[in-house]
Structure formats: structure tokens, C-alpha cells
Motif scaffolding. Sequence first.
Motif, PDB file in Angstrom:
ATOM      1  N   ARG A 151       0.776  -1.304   0.072  1.00  0.00           N
ATOM      2  CA  ARG A 151       0.142   0.124  -0.084  1.00  0.00           C
ATOM      3  C   ARG A 151       0.908   1.364  -0.014  1.00  0.00           C
ATOM      4  O   ARG A 151       2.091   1.064   0.518  1.00  0.00           O
ATOM      5  CB  ARG A 151      -0.784  -0.009   1.180  1.00  0.00           C
ATOM      6  N   GLU A 159       2.773   2.354   3.044  1.00  0.00           N
ATOM      7  CA  GLU A 159       3.572   1.369   3.621  1.00  0.00           C
ATOM      8  C   GLU A 159       5.098   1.815   3.921  1.00  0.00           C
ATOM      9  O   GLU A 159       5.735   2.411   3.202  1.00  0.00           O
ATOM     10  CB  GLU A 159       3.747  -0.090   2.982  1.00  0.00           C
ATOM     11  N   ASP A 212      -0.775  -7.367   3.680  1.00  0.00           N
ATOM     12  CA  ASP A 212       0.118  -6.134   3.437  1.00  0.00           C
ATOM     13  C   ASP A 212       1.074  -6.035   2.222  1.00  0.00           C
ATOM     14  O   ASP A 212       1.728  -5.259   1.830  1.00  0.00           O
ATOM     15  CB  ASP A 212       0.683  -5.955   4.815  1.00  0.00           C
ATOM     16  N   THR A 230      -7.588  -3.305   0.653  1.00  0.00           N
ATOM     17  CA  THR A 230      -8.644  -3.098   1.850  1.00  0.00           C
ATOM     18  C   THR A 230      -7.921  -3.495   3.264  1.00  0.00           C
ATOM     19  O   THR A 230      -8.582  -3.135   4.232  1.00  0.00           O
ATOM     20  CB  THR A 230      -9.666  -3.893   1.626  1.00  0.00           C
ATOM     21  N   GLY A 231      -6.684  -3.920   3.001  1.00  0.00           N
ATOM     22  CA  GLY A 231      -5.790  -4.090   4.164  1.00  0.00           C
ATOM     23  C   GLY A 231      -5.739  -5.393   4.573  1.00  0.00           C
ATOM     24  O   GLY A 231      -5.406  -5.663   5.862  1.00  0.00           O
TER      25      GLY A 231
END
Lengths: 515, 247
Positions: free
Chosen positions: A145, A148, A202, A198-199
Motif C-alpha cells: 500500500r 507502507e 500487507d 482493503t488491508g
Amino acid sequence: MNKGHGFVKFTTQIQHVDSVNRNPLPATKKLFLTLALLVSGSLAAAAAPLLRWGADPSGCAPYVFSDPANPQSYTGFDHEFAEALAHEMGMSAKFVPTDWESIVASLQRKEFDVIIDGFEPTEDRGREVLFSKPYYLFRLQLTVRKGEQRIHSIEDCKKLGIPVGTLVNCASSRMLDEGGYKSVGYQDPVGAYQDLETGRIDAVVMDVAAEMYYARHNPKLKAAGEPFNTGAYVVGIRKEDAELKKSVDAAIDRLADNGTTERIFRKWELWNDEQLSLRTKEPAKYEVAKSTFNWSEGLVKLSKAALVTVLIAFGAMLIAVVLGIPLALGQSNGNKALRALCTAYIEFFRGTPVLVQLLFLYFGLPVVGITLPGWLTAVVGLGLNYAAYESQVYRTAFEAVPDRQWQVAYSLGMRPLQAFRRIIFPQAFRIALPPMTNDFVSLFKDSSTAFAIAVWELATAYRELANATQSYLGIGLVVCVYYLAMSLPLAHYAHKLEKRLQRRSSGILSSGSDT
Amino acid sequence: MISIRGLGTSVQGAKLLNAVDLELEAGRILGIIGPSGNGKTTLLLCLCGLLPFQEGSVRVGGRTLTAADSGTRSEALWEFRKKTGIVFQHLHLFPHLTVLGNIIEAPVQVCRMPIAEAVRMAMGLLAKLGIEQHRDKYPEELSGGEQQRVAILRALAMNPEVLLLDEPTSALDPIRSGDVRRLLQEFAASGHTVVIVSHSVRFLKGIADRLAFMGKSEMVEMNTTAELLDNPRDERTREFLSYSELN
């Protein structure tokens, strides 16, 4: 430059037609083809022998996928490559859509003649199929993401113990397994990147081709580190088709030499200078992923998966059993609106496939900001689904308890809730128990639908392990033993409980109604 | 005591009871006779607050149930129901509870009686009918007569003002036998009221001190048992009695 390419293409086609003509078909075949043409009156294309090629078009852009501009047909670099390859071989390409995970098994079942689907040579596949020369060299790309901070390379994931999402049954999944990384297997890149967004996970590692198409232009994601680990796409061919391999190899060489391969991959923005090494006469260098299956490790994996299955089944049943009660009551005792609402719920969940419901919950809910992990989605989804069925079991059971039982309870001064809890429910429960047991056992089996949302339960484990080892029979038997070990004790105890309660409940149905 | 004034009820347009009046002082055992389908069971259901009625009122032991309250889930209705106990024709014991469980269920759940006390009370009742050895059996393990005794005790355990029995003749023997009759008479004598609906005149003759005859949906006449049988005033009563000579 484009013009030049067009010209090259044109001349190669001319040459190609020539080459076909210079190798006339045997007289008998000609006669047969002529007859076939006369009889069927079909397209001229049908006259050329077919090269049936298999690939999974679901969510696998840019390899092979439904053309967004024309959903009736397919597109993708592998689609174009397959067409060119068949053409080069004097054949007519016929695309056979198949399932990625079991693509090798389907080849062996002769559903098609070759695999052209970003198919990488791996050690385990090498035991099952022949590999053509590589037609494309690819690398892997790690994606995270945007915000991150922790992850800059695949090694970071290992150090931090972060599970990495990837496609099941491919070189990267083999690489992760072998390297001792934690991984989550997905059926297609879409699901993996969606979960990253959407998590739910990761990090995702994917072939650059998929990464470019699905992730590179997503503002919420970013590439972590440089592409790594060169691999190759080859054509998969059945072991016994050594002749076919020869002509495929020759055609791949010709396509590389005449620039067709470059043209195709340039069009898809996947061309790089690394590919030039494929045109040298020396074999191209790429890594062959190893598979590391051993039985003790496999059993540990299966046991973990079985535990997930148990968790899903029990969790879902709990939801179903509890939620079924208000549904049943609402449907039989509610006012008009409530009745309609409960009926709509029940008919919706009974009338649509549970698989679709799970996909909807998994991919649909994040759109409105609710993101559940896969296992929880499976628990909730199956729970909501089975609640519809349980409500009907309850309703039937409640209707089997005579109205007079309510009246007796009322005449003794009980309030409705009291009468329900103390008198009606215990009787209905005894009637509902056998069908509920059946439902519970089928819920155990339905938990296998969770494979669609990347939950590592028993059926997923079976597919992945069996595909990795091609040991469908051996692992299949073990998986069946696991399922039976879960469902048989359940059925046994339920049967015992039923018997114990039966003695007391047989009076319900035999007592008549008053005049 | 029971006081019914102008009771009328219809179900789905059919008039089941029409302007029924009935006065019965405490300590009586009333038998209601009449052909089947004339509304005897309907009257009992209205009397114990299980069937809503549209006209009139029912008064039992100081509590009045009006037509308006009978159809709602009102506090008045719950309280009224505690005043009456009913034993249905087919008894409808709770099949999932033991004999003891059937009897103590309502006292414990509704009246919050401590379990030990409820068990003592129930054992006393069972002993009166000589069936205390069946306390841990389930209903279906009992004979019809034993089931009927349990059903009567289940109703009596709530100590109602009025006990209603609907067509008890299907398990007639225990009612005729001394212990149950004594129990009912003892119950009536202690200031309560018993109403028994039956088509069997012969059976009621042996236990009821008042008899009432119901014609189609209405109360025709009520008198002492001897007077009604010997000297019926209404033509319909005479006709019914002449047919039911053998019952």
C-alpha cells in the motif's frame, strides 16, 4: 517505426502462406478436408487442423481475459501469442477456457493440446508435462500500500512475518513456499490486489505482467523494490506429444526471429531488452521454481486447514442457529411488514448460490467500508445463508407442536415468552434436531466454498497441495479422512442425543386435537 | 364463583355463543350438557380467557374479564387466566417434562415458588391420588387414567378459583373412581368451583350438583341436577335427555 513493423508483419504473412503451400497436405487429408468442407459448408478456417490451447480467462489480465470492449471475445498477450503461434504452425487456434489451478490436470485429460497462460516451468510440473522453449522472460514484483513504511523488499516480509499474497499454483507461490515465507494463495490477481487495498493483507508478489495491469496504475498501491527473480513463460505440452513440442519450439523461434513476439509484447507494454536473450541460440537463463512438498509438512498444512474448516463450520452454525429463531418467529408471527422482510431474507439466501453470496460479502462490503478477513467472511456468509435454512427447520418444528400446548401454558398463567421458552421451544427443539444435524454436516462440506475467497480451509488445501504434487488420489484420500473424522463423530453424537430425546417427544405427535 | 353476563363470541363470522348468562356460587360442581358443536368447549375457553369474545363479560373469583380485554395481551388477561385452570379432553401434558415437572412448572415459573416447596406441594397432590411413585416418569409412560390425574393436578397446582374439565369421559374411570371424585369435591367444598363439560348425562349425574343445558350457541336452562333431569322446563332439554337416556 510502426509502419516498418506493419510491413514486416505483412511480408512474414506472405512468407508464411508460401511455406504452408510448399508443404502440401497428404492426399487423403486433402480429400477428407474437401469432403468436410462440402458436407459442413463451414468456414475455411475449420479446414486447418486445430491447436486447442487452454488458459484461465477469469481475472487474469493481461494474459487472457474477456475483452472489455467486446465481452463476447477474449484478448490478452497470451491470446495474441497463441493465435500467432498456431498461425505459424499452419494451424487454427481454438481457445479452451479452463481453471488455472487444475490446468495441468486438464491438459492431461486432453481437454486441450497446449497450455499458453503465463505458464512457468517448475520442477513439479516438469514431471508431468513437457515445456517448450521460453517465449517470454518475466520478473516478479512486490507491491504494497502507498503508505507502507515497513516493507521495502520480499525479505522484509520474511523478517516481519508478514504474509505475502500471490497467485496459487505458480512460480511465485513455489518460491515463497520454498523460501519459508508466509503466503496467502489467491485464485486471481484481482482478489489479491483488492485485499491488499482493503488491508486484509500487507504485501502481494506477482509477475510483472499482472502487476503492471492491476497494480501499477492504482494510486493506493506502490511497488516495493525492483523486480526480481527472472522466470520464463513456456508452452505446456503433454509428455507423449514430443513431435508437437518440436514444432512449437520451431514456431517460437520463428516468431521471435520475425519480430511477431516483440510486436505482441510491445503492444502490451511488456517488452524489455532482456527478451533479446531469447533470440540467441544458447538456451535462455531463467530460474525453475522448486516444489518442496513432503508428506509430514503436507499433513501439518492439512491439519491447519482442517482446523479452519472446523472453525468456519462451528462459527457459521452458531450464527445460523441463533439468527434462525427470530427469522422463523418473524415469518410466522410478525406483522405484515416483518413477515415480508423475513420471507424476502429467506428466499434471497435460499434462492441464490452461497458462493455468490460469499463473493459479494468479500468483495462487495469493502466498497461500503466494511472489510472482514476471509475466514470471518466465510463464517458470517455461511451463517447468514444457513440461518435461512434453519428458520425453515424451526418453523416446521414449531408448527408440529400442537397449538393446545400454547393454550395449556397460557391457562397456567404463563406469558408468551415464558411459554415459548419453557414449553414450546424444548418440544420444537427435539423435532428440529435431526434436520439441524443434517444441515450441520452439510455446512461442514459447504465450508469448502470459502476457497473462493482465499480462505485456507481443507478443500483449498486439497486443491493447492494436490495441484502442487499432482497427487490427487493420495492427498484426496487424506482429505476425505479429515472430513469424515469431523462429520462422523458429529453425526454419531447427534444420533445419540436424538435417541435420548425421542422417547420423550413421541407423545407430541400422537396426541390429538380437542373437539 | 362464576358470573357470566351476556357473553357472545363469533369466529370468522360464525356465532359460537350468543348472550350467554350464568351465575354459579362457590362450592358448586356444575355439569354442562348438550349436543356436540353447541358451544360447550367454546364457553370453557372463554371462561378461562383463552378465546377472545366480543360481547359481555366473565367474572371469576373477584376478577372481571371484559370483551375488550379478552382479545388483547393485557395485564388483566394474564391475571384473569391465573384464576382458572383447565383440563383439555386430550390432556396435553408437557411431553418433555416428567410428572413432577408438569405439576411444578407453572408454580415455579409463574408464581416464583421455591422449587423445594413446589415439589412438597406436588408430592402432596400426587399422594392424594396414589400416583406419587410415577413422579419421575414421562407422560407417555403413563396410562390414560394416570395421565388425566396428572393433568388435573397440573391445573390444581396453580390453586385456581375455578377448575374446568372438557369432556373428561375419554378417560372416564378415574373421575368416577373415588379418589378423583373426592379430590374434586374437596376442591369445591373449600370454596372453589368446578365446571365439567360432557355429552354424557349419566357421568355428570354422579358428580355434578348443578346441571346446565346448552342449545345451539346459547344457554337454555340451569338447575340442580335432580330438578333438571326430572323436570326439564325447555322442550330442547327434554328432547336431548330423551335421546341421551343411555349415555
